[in-house]
Every structure is written in structure tokens, then in C-alpha cells.
Enzyme design. Structure first.
Site, PDB file in Angstrom:
ATOM      1  CE  LYS A 128       0.417   1.257  -4.892  1.00 14.16           C
ATOM      2  NZ  LYS A 128       0.338   1.144  -3.414  1.00 14.16           N
ATOM      3  CG  HIS A 140      -3.290   4.083   9.128  1.00 17.29           C
ATOM      4  ND1 HIS A 140      -4.457   3.376   9.279  1.00 17.29           N
ATOM      5  CD2 HIS A 140      -2.503   3.322   8.323  1.00 17.29           C
ATOM      6  CE1 HIS A 140      -4.369   2.244   8.596  1.00 17.29           C
ATOM      7  NE2 HIS A 140      -3.205   2.184   8.008  1.00 17.29           N
ATOM      8  N   GLY A 141      -5.833   5.985   7.946  1.00 21.26           N
ATOM      9  CA  GLY A 141      -6.309   6.008   6.569  1.00 21.26           C
ATOM     10  C   GLY A 141      -7.744   5.510   6.513  1.00 21.26           C
ATOM     11  CB  SER A 142     -10.055   4.895   3.762  1.00 24.31           C
ATOM     12  OG  SER A 142      -9.061   4.582   2.832  1.00 24.31           O
ATOM     13  CD  GLU A 144      -2.568  10.282  -3.652  1.00 27.42           C
ATOM     14  OE1 GLU A 144      -2.859   9.156  -4.111  1.00 27.42           O
ATOM     15  OE2 GLU A 144      -3.200  10.809  -2.722  1.00 27.42           O
ATOM     16  CG  PHE A 180       0.662   6.145  -1.788  1.00 28.96           C
ATOM     17  CD1 PHE A 180       0.695   7.517  -1.562  1.00 28.96           C
ATOM     18  CD2 PHE A 180      -0.142   5.363  -0.972  1.00 28.96           C
ATOM     19  CE1 PHE A 180      -0.072   8.096  -0.550  1.00 28.96           C
ATOM     20  CE2 PHE A 180      -0.904   5.932   0.045  1.00 28.96           C
ATOM     21  CZ  PHE A 180      -0.867   7.305   0.257  1.00 28.96           C
ATOM     22  CG  HIS A 216       0.546   4.333  10.140  1.00 37.48           C
ATOM     23  ND1 HIS A 216       0.366   5.193   9.077  1.00 37.48           N
ATOM     24  CD2 HIS A 216       1.000   3.187   9.607  1.00 37.48           C
ATOM     25  CE1 HIS A 216       0.699   4.591   7.957  1.00 37.48           C
ATOM     26  NE2 HIS A 216       1.090   3.367   8.248  1.00 37.48           N
ATOM     27  CG  ASN A 219      -0.263  -0.202   2.515  1.00 38.14           C
ATOM     28  OD1 ASN A 219       0.962  -0.255   2.575  1.00 38.14           O
ATOM     29  ND2 ASN A 219      -1.034  -0.302   3.585  1.00 38.14           N
TER      30      ASN A 219
END
EC number: 6.5.1.8
Length: 395
Positions: free
Chosen positions: A372, A293-295, A144, A142, A241, A140
Site C-alpha cells: 500500500k 469490480h471488487g467486493s 498485490e 495497491f 472500471h 484503495n
DNA sequence: ATGTTC
């Protein structure tokens, strides 16, 4: 909501679990089962579970665990993994999306900068996995390019953030360094490490080095991207995290849970959904000074292979976003495994945290280019040679 | 997640 506060309770009593999501949140049964298992580990006192919760290899991802014993497996191999956000001094009007996307392909090659110097400056051995410094890795992770879509809290101005500000958002970790540290300890200590023991102290020292390595790695990745885009950067926030810290005689583990003691905390969406910048309220002790930390994953990697990307046209679709953004991912399997459909709704996760009083939303961040993995060169043959030479070092 | 399958 778990058991009441206790002090010196017998080991067979499970720890209290505070869940910061609602009935409408996507939480897998396997993840809550893992939470229960962690709550029953010897010495575990208290758990905070966040709306990005999903099943992991050694335990659930998206939680903080306060324990009398130290459990390296709750942190996992990617010690120090996190998200760092940087502001670019490049005006959006100067950005040419496809040209910028092409330039970012340089991130795939080995970094030619002074790794030893940066490592030493960070207090790390100058030869500590220095070949991997500046590399994003897989899964996961990346780098961006984003643009601030909307500011929703005055706190943004104090950080010099405004709509249309371009950002670099880097999700990466400690690569081989953390894996090395983890492997050296996990098989031998399945039941956790005792506070004050030699093994615990040694792990904590190695852990802290991996955290510093991962933080440096994210900074170098952003520097490389900024150089490619011919812009300068400043750090907005560095948010690990996967970390453990001492809290008095206890250990506070965070697995896929951001440290919420920084002024701002980034919450990653997917490459085709908004990320958010949060301001922690810090007013709920049961949240264990942590945030999502994220979705969070909705579907595991394997099941994604049957869901999207079966046709060439669908894979081409995955290289563009609904925001008109670009995705650089030449690896077909990775493109599918990390498709936006694999993730929960980031706005819903953000709403859960806000409605539980854990944070206010400061800004929404729109993805423009998600890097990525590149297997196609950036246009010069020298890139191919560089890769070949790099690979030879390991033969 | 991984010097992944050197």
C-alpha cells in the site's frame, strides 16, 4: 425492478434499474438512494447495479449507467482506474515472503525508468504527468502478490493459469492526469454534456488519454514489482472500471463496474480475503456488459477509524493476514481505513454474480503480499535522498 | 480519488 422498456419517454420518468444482488447482500440505503437520483438525471435510460454497490461522492460505486447525455461526474476524478492482473514466471517454491515484501518497498520511490518513452509508445504526450507514472497512489489502490488457490473452470488452462501460479494484481488509476481532466469539465457541466457537443467530444478525447495513462501506469507498476522480485510477467487481463464509452447515440458509464467484454474479469477481495477471476457470460443485456469490480466497501473510511486499529497490537495484527500474508502500509490511517473489515465478503459478491447468470468463477486468488504505502526506507539511505530530491521539484 | 497538507 424499475420501469418497463421505453422509447422517447418524458424526462420525468425514471430509468429502469436492474439490481444484480439478493436480499442477503450488504447494500446501504444511501447507495440505493443515489441509484434513484442517477435514474432521475435527464437522459438516463437504464442502470445496472452490482453487489459491490456502495455510496460515492458523485453517485453510487458499483454500477453501469446508459444515458443520452454524458455525465463526467459519474466517472469521477480517477478516470481509467482499474485492475490489471499479471502472471509471474517465478515458482512459488522460490518465493521468500519477508524478503519479497522488503523488495517491494521500492515501489514507493519515484520510478527512474523511461517514462517519456513508454508514454509516447502509448500515444500520449511524453510529458503528461510523467513524474507520476509507475506510482500506485492512495486510497484503495495497491499492488498485490497473489497465488492461485484453486481453478474452478477449464477456461483457466487457455490462459496458462494453474494452482500455485504467482500473480501480480495492480489496482491503480490515472493519478493527477484524470483529476486534471475531471476538474476542467465538472464544475461547468453539472447537467451533463450533450451528445455531439464540442465539450463532450473534448472530454471523451481527454478521457481516452486518461484511460491509456492509467493502463500504462498499472503495467509499469507491475514491471517495477517484477524487476524487484527478479521475475518476468505477462498480462492476463487489463480491466478498467471507471470509464465511459459511446454506444451508438448513447453513453455507457461504468463507475466501479468492470468492462465485461474481456475474456476474463478480476474481482478484487480485500487484502485478507480471496480475489476471483471471472469469465463473463455476456448473456444478460440488462447487465450493460459490466460486472462487479471488487467486493465493495461496507464501511466508509471515517467510521473505520473507530472500528479497528486503536491499539498498537491491533495495528500490528493488521500488517499480517489470516493467510499468513504480509501488508506493507506504514501509514497508520491508511492501514485502518483499508482494513479488511471495511469490505464486503468477496465470495458473496462473486456468488451473487454467478447466481444471476452474469459470470462463472474461473479461479480463486489468495493474497500473499499487499503493498500500500511505505514511509520506512527499503534499507538504503539513498532511498531517502531520492525522495527528498523528488519533493524539491515541486517547491 | 488527488503533485492531498507546495
Amino acid at each position: 425492478m424499475g420501469n418497463p422498456e421505453r422509447d422517447g419517454a418524458p424526462a420525468e420518468t425514471a430509468a429502469s434499474i436492474h439490481e444484480f444482488y439478493t436480499a442477503s447482500s450488504w447494500i446501504e440505503g444511501a447507495a440505493t438512494e443515489q441509484l434513484r437520483q442517477v435514474a432521475n438525471l435527464p437522459g438516463v435510460r437504464q442502470i445496472a447495479a452490482f453487489p459491490d454497490l456502495h455510496p460515492g461522492t458523485f453517485g453510487p460505486i458499483g454500477c453501469a449507467v446508459l444515458s443520452e447525455r454524458l455525465y463526467p461526474q459519474l466517472i469521477g476524478n480517477d478516470i481509467g482506474c482499474g485492475m490489471s492482473l499479471f502472471a509471474l514466471d517465478l515458482p512459488r517454491s522460490k518465493l521468500r515472503l519477508d524478503r519479497a515484501a522488503q523488495k517491494l518497498r521500492v515501489l514507493e520511490s519515484a520510478w527512474s525508468g523511461n517514462a517519456a518513452g513508454y508514454l509516447a509508445e502509448a500515444g500520449l504526450p511524453s510529458d503528461a504527468f510523467s513524474e507520476a507514472i509507475g506510482s500506485i497512489g492512495g486510497g484503495n489502490h495497491f499492488c498485490e502478490l497473489q497465488v492461485i488457490e484453486e481453478i474452478t473452470d477449464d477456461a483457466a488452462s487457455g490462459h496458462d493459469l494453474a494452482p500455485q501460479t504467482l500473480l501480480l494484481f495492480v489496482h491503480s488509476g490515472s493519478r493527477g492526469f484524470g483529476t486534471h481532466v475531471f476538474r476542467s469539465v465538472v464544475e461547468r457541466f453539472a447537467d451533463g454534456l450533450e451528445q455531439g457537443s464540442t465539450a463532450a467530444n473534448r472530454y471523451l478525447d481527454d478521457h481516452d488519454r486518461a484511460v491509456a495513462w492509467a493502463s500504462l501506469n498499472r503495467r509499469i507498476i507491475a514491471l517495477r514489482a517484477a524487476v524487484a522480485l527478479r521475475a518476468d510477467i505477462r498480462t492476463v487481463v487489463d480491466s478498467p472500471h471507471n470509464v465511459v464509452e459511446r454506444q451508438g447515440d448513447l453513453f455507457l458509464h461504468r463507475k466501479g463496474a468492470a468492462v465485461a467484454t474481456t475474456p476474463l474479469v478480476p474481482l478484487a477481495g480485500s487484502r485478507d480475503s480471496l480475489s476471483f477471476l471471472l469469465k463473463p457470460t455476456g448473456c444478460k443485456p440488462e447487465a450493460l456488459a459490466s460486472l462487479s469490480h471488487g467486493s465493495g466497501r461496507k464501511y466508509d473510511r471515517k467510521s473505520m477509524l473507530g472500528r479497528v486499529g486503536s491499539t498498537r497490537s491491533d495495528r500490528e495484527r493488521l500488517l499480517r493476514t489470516s493467510f499468513g500474508g504480509r501488508v506493507i502500509c506504514d501509514d497508520r490511517q491508511l492501514l485502518i481505513e483499508e482494513a479488511p473489515d471495511a469490505y464486503k465478503n468477496s465470495a458473496h459478491v462473486c456468488d451473487d454474480l454467478v447466481s444471476h447468470g452474469l459470470a462463472t468463477c474461473v479461479a480463486s486468488l489468495q493474497p500473499l503480499i499487499t503493498f500500500k504505502k511505505a514511509t520506512e526506507p527499503e534499507g538504503t539511505e539513498s532511498w531517502k535522498r531520492q525522495r527528498k530530491d523528488h519533493g524539491r521539484k515541486w517547491r
